[in-house]
Design a protein around this motif. Sequence first.
Motif, PDB file in Angstrom:
ATOM      1  N   LYS A  98       0.584  -1.146   0.093  1.00  0.00           N
ATOM      2  CA  LYS A  98      -0.006   0.120  -0.250  1.00  0.00           C
ATOM      3  C   LYS A  98       1.115   1.508  -0.337  1.00  0.00           C
ATOM      4  O   LYS A  98       0.178   2.415  -0.471  1.00  0.00           O
ATOM      5  CB  LYS A  98      -0.623   0.060   1.147  1.00  0.00           C
ATOM      6  CG  LYS A  98      -1.927  -0.993   1.473  1.00  0.00           C
ATOM      7  CD  LYS A  98      -2.427  -1.364   0.358  1.00  0.00           C
ATOM      8  CE  LYS A  98      -4.210  -2.632  -0.540  1.00  0.00           C
ATOM      9  NZ  LYS A  98      -4.428  -3.458  -1.089  1.00  0.00           N
ATOM     10  N   ASP A  99       1.644   1.239   0.473  1.00  0.00           N
ATOM     11  CA  ASP A  99       2.816   2.737   0.450  1.00  0.00           C
ATOM     12  C   ASP A  99       3.842   2.953  -0.747  1.00  0.00           C
ATOM     13  O   ASP A  99       4.009   1.865  -1.266  1.00  0.00           O
ATOM     14  CB  ASP A  99       3.323   2.498   1.997  1.00  0.00           C
ATOM     15  CG  ASP A  99       4.858   1.460   2.268  1.00  0.00           C
ATOM     16  OD1 ASP A  99       4.001   0.437   1.723  1.00  0.00           O
ATOM     17  OD2 ASP A  99       5.832   1.716   2.365  1.00  0.00           O
ATOM     18  N   GLU A 100       4.110   4.015  -0.754  1.00  0.00           N
ATOM     19  CA  GLU A 100       4.705   4.345  -1.794  1.00  0.00           C
ATOM     20  C   GLU A 100       6.462   3.675  -2.132  1.00  0.00           C
ATOM     21  O   GLU A 100       6.673   3.352  -2.914  1.00  0.00           O
ATOM     22  CB  GLU A 100       4.728   5.871  -2.464  1.00  0.00           C
ATOM     23  CG  GLU A 100       3.395   6.098  -2.601  1.00  0.00           C
ATOM     24  CD  GLU A 100       3.602   8.048  -3.305  1.00  0.00           C
ATOM     25  OE1 GLU A 100       4.335   8.307  -2.788  1.00  0.00           O
ATOM     26  OE2 GLU A 100       2.445   8.844  -2.644  1.00  0.00           O
ATOM     27  N   ALA A 101       6.849   3.571  -0.646  1.00  0.00           N
ATOM     28  CA  ALA A 101       8.380   3.440  -0.601  1.00  0.00           C
ATOM     29  C   ALA A 101       8.045   1.799  -0.998  1.00  0.00           C
ATOM     30  O   ALA A 101       8.813   1.581  -2.158  1.00  0.00           O
ATOM     31  CB  ALA A 101       8.556   3.311   0.506  1.00  0.00           C
ATOM     32  N   GLY A 102       7.623   1.088  -0.603  1.00  0.00           N
ATOM     33  CA  GLY A 102       7.891  -0.075  -1.177  1.00  0.00           C
ATOM     34  C   GLY A 102       6.589  -0.695  -2.854  1.00  0.00           C
ATOM     35  O   GLY A 102       7.479  -0.932  -3.201  1.00  0.00           O
ATOM     36  N   ILE A 103       6.191   0.125  -3.403  1.00  0.00           N
ATOM     37  CA  ILE A 103       5.267   0.064  -4.484  1.00  0.00           C
ATOM     38  C   ILE A 103       6.588   0.694  -5.480  1.00  0.00           C
ATOM     39  O   ILE A 103       6.442  -0.410  -5.906  1.00  0.00           O
ATOM     40  CB  ILE A 103       4.201   1.115  -4.734  1.00  0.00           C
ATOM     41  CG1 ILE A 103       3.119  -0.067  -3.901  1.00  0.00           C
ATOM     42  CG2 ILE A 103       4.483   0.876  -6.186  1.00  0.00           C
ATOM     43  CD1 ILE A 103       1.593   1.360  -4.314  1.00  0.00           C
ATOM     44  N   THR A 104       6.861   1.664  -4.734  1.00  0.00           N
ATOM     45  CA  THR A 104       8.578   1.780  -5.215  1.00  0.00           C
ATOM     46  C   THR A 104       9.760   1.146  -5.742  1.00  0.00           C
ATOM     47  O   THR A 104       9.981   0.183  -6.923  1.00  0.00           O
ATOM     48  CB  THR A 104       9.685   3.321  -5.077  1.00  0.00           C
ATOM     49  OG1 THR A 104       8.007   4.135  -5.297  1.00  0.00           O
ATOM     50  CG2 THR A 104      11.065   3.824  -5.596  1.00  0.00           C
ATOM     51  N   MET A 105       9.945   0.151  -4.623  1.00  0.00           N
ATOM     52  CA  MET A 105      11.033  -0.991  -4.529  1.00  0.00           C
ATOM     53  C   MET A 105      10.378  -2.744  -5.432  1.00  0.00           C
ATOM     54  O   MET A 105      11.084  -2.286  -6.331  1.00  0.00           O
ATOM     55  CB  MET A 105      11.500  -1.631  -2.991  1.00  0.00           C
ATOM     56  CG  MET A 105      12.053  -2.148  -2.993  1.00  0.00           C
ATOM     57  SD  MET A 105      11.677  -2.510  -0.784  1.00  0.00           S
ATOM     58  CE  MET A 105      13.346  -4.073  -1.033  1.00  0.00           C
ATOM     59  N   PHE A 106       9.286  -2.623  -5.243  1.00  0.00           N
ATOM     60  CA  PHE A 106       8.951  -3.538  -6.045  1.00  0.00           C
ATOM     61  C   PHE A 106       9.178  -3.319  -7.398  1.00  0.00           C
ATOM     62  O   PHE A 106       9.380  -3.982  -8.557  1.00  0.00           O
ATOM     63  CB  PHE A 106       7.393  -4.118  -5.264  1.00  0.00           C
ATOM     64  CG  PHE A 106       6.878  -5.062  -6.090  1.00  0.00           C
ATOM     65  CD1 PHE A 106       7.039  -6.043  -6.533  1.00  0.00           C
ATOM     66  CD2 PHE A 106       5.117  -5.123  -6.966  1.00  0.00           C
ATOM     67  CE1 PHE A 106       7.128  -7.373  -6.883  1.00  0.00           C
ATOM     68  CE2 PHE A 106       4.777  -6.010  -7.461  1.00  0.00           C
ATOM     69  CZ  PHE A 106       5.636  -7.169  -7.893  1.00  0.00           C
TER      70      PHE A 106
END
Length: 157
Positions: A98-106
Amino acid sequence: MKAFGWNMLLALFWVILSGNYNIGNLAAGMLLSYLVLAYVARDKPAFANYFGKLPKIISFILFFLWDLTKANARVAYDVLTPTHLMRPGVIAIPLDIKDEAGITMFANLITVTPGSLALDVSSDRKVLYVHLMYLDDEGRQLAELKALEARVLNLLR
């Protein structure tokens, strides 16, 4: 001071006291201070999360290196052989992150892997669109990407 700060401080003391100022010695100091802190702070709940992260990080790195090796081998085989086995396509991955940092990392991990490219995230951040060079079995590839997402999610918790 956070556990990582203590770990760095002890590692820097190690480097200064040993008199050998190089990256290898700093890494050895980090490992040694990590082990010392794990023993000394074994009953402190504030440090528990820090000491649980290292096995997760090592597991994730090994998992991703294996994935990266397989993808490189597949692309290299396709480049070196006269027949092209590519079946490019775009796949939509429903996101659990859900968070932007996780989506960016993925998305960055997908893009770094040869044969795949993260294209876009939906405006509601629930779907990631990925271009795959080899879209053979959509269900299997979706499952592999969801496994990577689950590992990223586990690493960020």
